[in-house]
Design a protein around this motif. Structure first.
Motif, PDB file in Angstrom:
ATOM      1  N   LYS A 162       0.684  -1.185  -0.032  1.00  0.00           N
ATOM      2  CA  LYS A 162      -0.029   0.049   0.155  1.00  0.00           C
ATOM      3  C   LYS A 162       0.850   1.119   0.124  1.00  0.00           C
ATOM      4  N   VAL A 163       0.495   2.176  -0.977  1.00  0.00           N
ATOM      5  CA  VAL A 163       1.360   3.343  -1.152  1.00  0.00           C
ATOM      6  C   VAL A 163       0.644   4.525  -0.932  1.00  0.00           C
ATOM      7  N   LEU A 164       1.133   5.379   0.118  1.00  0.00           N
ATOM      8  CA  LEU A 164       0.581   6.819   0.371  1.00  0.00           C
ATOM      9  C   LEU A 164       1.319   7.825  -0.641  1.00  0.00           C
ATOM     10  N   MET A 165       0.738   8.380  -1.563  1.00  0.00           N
ATOM     11  CA  MET A 165       1.269   9.143  -2.731  1.00  0.00           C
ATOM     12  C   MET A 165       0.786  10.643  -2.584  1.00  0.00           C
ATOM     13  N   PHE A 166       1.534  11.561  -2.825  1.00  0.00           N
ATOM     14  CA  PHE A 166       1.386  12.881  -2.926  1.00  0.00           C
ATOM     15  C   PHE A 166       1.535  13.499  -4.261  1.00  0.00           C
ATOM     16  N   GLY A 167       0.796  14.220  -4.639  1.00  0.00           N
ATOM     17  CA  GLY A 167       1.130  14.944  -6.057  1.00  0.00           C
ATOM     18  C   GLY A 167       0.406  16.324  -6.130  1.00  0.00           C
ATOM     19  N   TRP A 168       0.685  16.985  -7.001  1.00  0.00           N
ATOM     20  CA  TRP A 168       0.070  18.609  -6.963  1.00  0.00           C
ATOM     21  C   TRP A 168      -0.937  18.791  -7.962  1.00  0.00           C
ATOM     22  N   GLU A 169      -0.862  17.907  -9.162  1.00  0.00           N
ATOM     23  CA  GLU A 169      -1.669  17.621 -10.158  1.00  0.00           C
ATOM     24  C   GLU A 169      -2.426  16.583 -10.476  1.00  0.00           C
ATOM     25  N   PHE A 170      -3.639  16.416 -11.005  1.00  0.00           N
ATOM     26  CA  PHE A 170      -4.105  15.114 -11.615  1.00  0.00           C
ATOM     27  C   PHE A 170      -4.903  15.327 -12.651  1.00  0.00           C
ATOM     28  N   PRO A 171      -5.066  14.704 -13.725  1.00  0.00           N
ATOM     29  CA  PRO A 171      -6.012  15.054 -14.949  1.00  0.00           C
ATOM     30  C   PRO A 171      -7.575  15.071 -14.527  1.00  0.00           C
ATOM     31  N   PRO A 172      -8.131  15.749 -15.227  1.00  0.00           N
ATOM     32  CA  PRO A 172      -7.996  16.763 -16.212  1.00  0.00           C
ATOM     33  C   PRO A 172      -7.542  18.246 -15.763  1.00  0.00           C
ATOM     34  N   HIS A 173      -7.074  18.170 -14.686  1.00  0.00           N
ATOM     35  CA  HIS A 173      -6.812  19.607 -14.072  1.00  0.00           C
ATOM     36  C   HIS A 173      -5.162  19.840 -13.950  1.00  0.00           C
ATOM     37  N   ILE A 174      -4.501  19.855 -14.989  1.00  0.00           N
ATOM     38  CA  ILE A 174      -3.167  19.871 -15.112  1.00  0.00           C
ATOM     39  C   ILE A 174      -2.553  20.905 -15.946  1.00  0.00           C
ATOM     40  N   SER A 175      -1.289  21.428 -15.588  1.00  0.00           N
ATOM     41  CA  SER A 175      -0.667  22.548 -16.353  1.00  0.00           C
ATOM     42  C   SER A 175       0.526  22.276 -17.160  1.00  0.00           C
ATOM     43  N   GLY A 176       0.804  20.924 -17.261  1.00  0.00           N
ATOM     44  CA  GLY A 176       2.050  20.456 -17.996  1.00  0.00           C
ATOM     45  C   GLY A 176       2.308  19.164 -17.946  1.00  0.00           C
ATOM     46  N   GLY A 177       3.668  18.708 -17.699  1.00  0.00           N
ATOM     47  CA  GLY A 177       4.102  17.181 -17.870  1.00  0.00           C
ATOM     48  C   GLY A 177       3.803  16.438 -16.469  1.00  0.00           C
ATOM     49  N   LEU A 178       3.901  17.219 -15.253  1.00  0.00           N
ATOM     50  CA  LEU A 178       3.931  16.829 -14.010  1.00  0.00           C
ATOM     51  C   LEU A 178       2.514  16.028 -13.780  1.00  0.00           C
ATOM     52  N   GLY A 179       1.524  16.524 -14.245  1.00  0.00           N
ATOM     53  CA  GLY A 179       0.290  15.917 -13.958  1.00  0.00           C
ATOM     54  C   GLY A 179       0.005  14.734 -14.943  1.00  0.00           C
TER      55      GLY A 179
ATOM     56  N   LEU B 141      -3.287  12.627   7.628  1.00  0.00           N
ATOM     57  CA  LEU B 141      -3.692  11.451   6.700  1.00  0.00           C
ATOM     58  C   LEU B 141      -2.805  10.266   7.151  1.00  0.00           C
ATOM     59  N   ALA B 142      -1.544  10.532   7.255  1.00  0.00           N
ATOM     60  CA  ALA B 142      -0.523   9.341   7.495  1.00  0.00           C
ATOM     61  C   ALA B 142      -0.851   8.703   8.925  1.00  0.00           C
ATOM     62  N   SER B 143      -1.559   9.582   9.753  1.00  0.00           N
ATOM     63  CA  SER B 143      -1.826   8.731  11.121  1.00  0.00           C
ATOM     64  C   SER B 143      -3.167   7.979  10.922  1.00  0.00           C
ATOM     65  N   GLN B 144      -3.879   8.235   9.879  1.00  0.00           N
ATOM     66  CA  GLN B 144      -5.297   7.460   9.651  1.00  0.00           C
ATOM     67  C   GLN B 144      -5.184   6.616   8.555  1.00  0.00           C
ATOM     68  N   THR B 145      -4.213   6.457   7.861  1.00  0.00           N
ATOM     69  CA  THR B 145      -3.975   5.799   6.684  1.00  0.00           C
ATOM     70  C   THR B 145      -3.356   4.418   7.031  1.00  0.00           C
ATOM     71  N   ASP B 146      -3.668   3.103   6.376  1.00  0.00           N
ATOM     72  CA  ASP B 146      -2.717   2.090   6.326  1.00  0.00           C
ATOM     73  C   ASP B 146      -2.024   2.075   5.339  1.00  0.00           C
ATOM     74  N   PHE B 147      -0.554   2.324   5.293  1.00  0.00           N
ATOM     75  CA  PHE B 147       0.196   1.966   3.966  1.00  0.00           C
ATOM     76  C   PHE B 147       1.840   1.389   4.478  1.00  0.00           C
ATOM     77  N   ASP B 148       2.352   1.204   3.222  1.00  0.00           N
ATOM     78  CA  ASP B 148       3.886   0.734   3.729  1.00  0.00           C
ATOM     79  C   ASP B 148       4.998   1.546   3.416  1.00  0.00           C
ATOM     80  N   LEU B 149       4.448   2.669   2.550  1.00  0.00           N
ATOM     81  CA  LEU B 149       5.540   3.348   1.899  1.00  0.00           C
ATOM     82  C   LEU B 149       5.085   4.726   1.169  1.00  0.00           C
ATOM     83  N   ILE B 150       5.759   5.851   1.407  1.00  0.00           N
ATOM     84  CA  ILE B 150       5.383   7.192   0.685  1.00  0.00           C
ATOM     85  C   ILE B 150       5.925   7.535  -0.298  1.00  0.00           C
ATOM     86  N   HIS B 151       5.165   7.946  -1.322  1.00  0.00           N
ATOM     87  CA  HIS B 151       5.653   8.464  -2.640  1.00  0.00           C
ATOM     88  C   HIS B 151       5.571   9.952  -2.803  1.00  0.00           C
TER      89      HIS B 151
END
Length: 428
Positions: free
Chosen positions: A2-19, A140-150
């Protein structure tokens, strides 16, 4: 896993290649049987793609239920002296313009509302939002079950660090670009510090190219053993292009630039190239698709060069709009000064468009059937454009082999390498 992942963009709301990259990675990772992803972004709109990942918007976290107090959302006092709304995609000129009337010491007022109103953009309160995002990440890290952060890119590194401190779980950071790429060596010390803190706190670092990996090692003094190159992939287009026009009027040729119009992407070299070509050929048009801090300045430069009647500006494009433009294009050019990877050339290759890219790009490490030139060598670039437009057999050969090559650069391969790195990091 289980991965807890953090990002700043996600489609369809993107401004470039990161999303685009975050979507390609998460979609492919989610198709892996033993990987489950909870993807956290500052602002969820509700119309994001369903099914691939469990998407969480920090703007939907209830402050009262989570017991997050207002003092936790105050910007760290050590930063007040240089507090600023730094965007990863602004020039110094735009930065100063947005700062002139900015109120100092602004904090989020939680007494009147139960949720933090994230914009999810790159505006004047960006640093405040980055800090608030890290507070939500800790909860969220205190409330979520996960093995790794990305954590993807510098905007989410503080969130990744906060989640690691709360949970004790290993942290993987993904470097899609560095301040040295974005600022053309006019490095902002506050952004540099955030990037370096993330790199030092990380257990493993993913770099999108060997070029980026060397910048991380050399400029941030990070151990080479910690850094691994994992190249991006490309999403195969399933758009129906049969209804798209295939040519401009009178069989005119179209040379396309697609990306943020900012100094990093080298728009001024595209303009100089156009001036050279138009001295030799008349039936050619040039298109700049995108937006950015140099948008208006670039329009002025085109006008001053007396080639405005041969230039098209489309603004920001996405989805089928990109496909339609590429279906019209005869050549795609990416003259970036410093490009950590560069997904657009792969998209052009998918759409049967011959491509010319700068040698200063990460994508040049994984493709052969493109023409590679130094970003500053506009004469070599002009020779390549002239040859592709003059000799159809050369263009056809590039199209055939480039399509085959780009079809092998898959997000699935990227996901496999990331999954392997996850396992290694957890075992370490």
């Amino acid at each position: 896993m289980k991965v807890l992942m953090f990002g700043w963009e996600f489609p369809p709301h993107i401004s470039g290649g990161l999303g685009t990259a975050c979507y390609g990675i998460t979609k492919s990772l989610s198709n892996t049987q033993d990987v489950q992803i909870t993807f956290v972004i500052p602002k969820a709109y509700g119309n994001e793609p369903k099914g691939e990942v469990h998407l969480v918007g920090a703007n939907n976290v209830d402050l009262i239920k989570s017991k997050i107090h207002q003092e936790r959302l105050q910007f760290p006092i050590r930063c007040y002296a240089i507090e600023s709304g730094i965007s990863p995609y602004t020039s110094p000129e735009l930065f100063h313009h947005t700062q002139r009337k900015k109120p100092k010491g602004k904090i989020t007022n939680t007494s009147q509302q139960r949720k933090i109103p994230f914009s999810g953009a790159y505006g004047p309160n960006l640093m405040q939002e980055i800090h608030n995002f890290s507070v939500i990440a800790e909860y969220l890290a205190s409330q979520t079950d996960f093995d790794l952060i990305h954590a993807h890119d510098w905007l989410t590194f503080p969130a990744g660090i906060a989640a690691k401190k709360m949970s004790g779980k290993p942290l993987v950071i993904h470097v899609h670009a560095t301040e040295f790429d974005r600022s053309h060596n006019r490095v902002n010390p506050q952004v540099f510090e955030i990037e370096q803190q993330g790199m030092l706190a990380a257990d493993s670092i993913i770099c999108v190219s060997n070029r980026t990996r060397q910048i991380v090692i050399n400029n941030y003094q990070i151990s080479a053993d910690k850094c691994q190159t994992v190249h991006n992939g490309v999403e195969f287009s399933n758009a129906d292009t049969s209804t798209f026009p295939k040519h401009l009027t009178h069989n005119a040729k179209l040379v396309t630039f697609l990306g943020r119009i900012t100094s990093q992407k080298g728009p001024e070299y595209f303009i100089k190239l156009a001036s050279l070509i138009l001295k030799k050929m008349t039936n050619v048009y040039f298109c700049m698709a995108g937006n950015g801090d140099l948008y208006e300045k670039t329009i002025c430069q085109v006008a001053q060069s007396h080639i405005a009647d041969r230039f098209l500006f489309t603004g920001f494009l996405k989805g089928n709009e990109v496909c339609q433009l590429l279906s019209l294009s005869d050549i795609f050019i990416m003259p970036s000064i410093s490009e950590p990877f560069g997904i657009c050339p792969l998209e052009a290759m998918q759409h049967h468009v011959p491509t010319i890219i700068s040698k200063q790009s990460g994508v040049s490490e994984v493709v052969k059937h493109t023409i590679k030139v130094d970003f500053w060598d506009i004469h070599a670039m002009a020779d390549a454009v002239h040859a592709l437009l003059t000799y159809p057999s050369l263009s056809k050969m590039m199209i055939r082999y480039a399509k085959q090559e780009s079809s092998k650069i898959k997000w699935e391969d990227t996901a496999q390498k990331i999954t392997k790195l996850y396992r290694q990091t957890i075992r370490a």
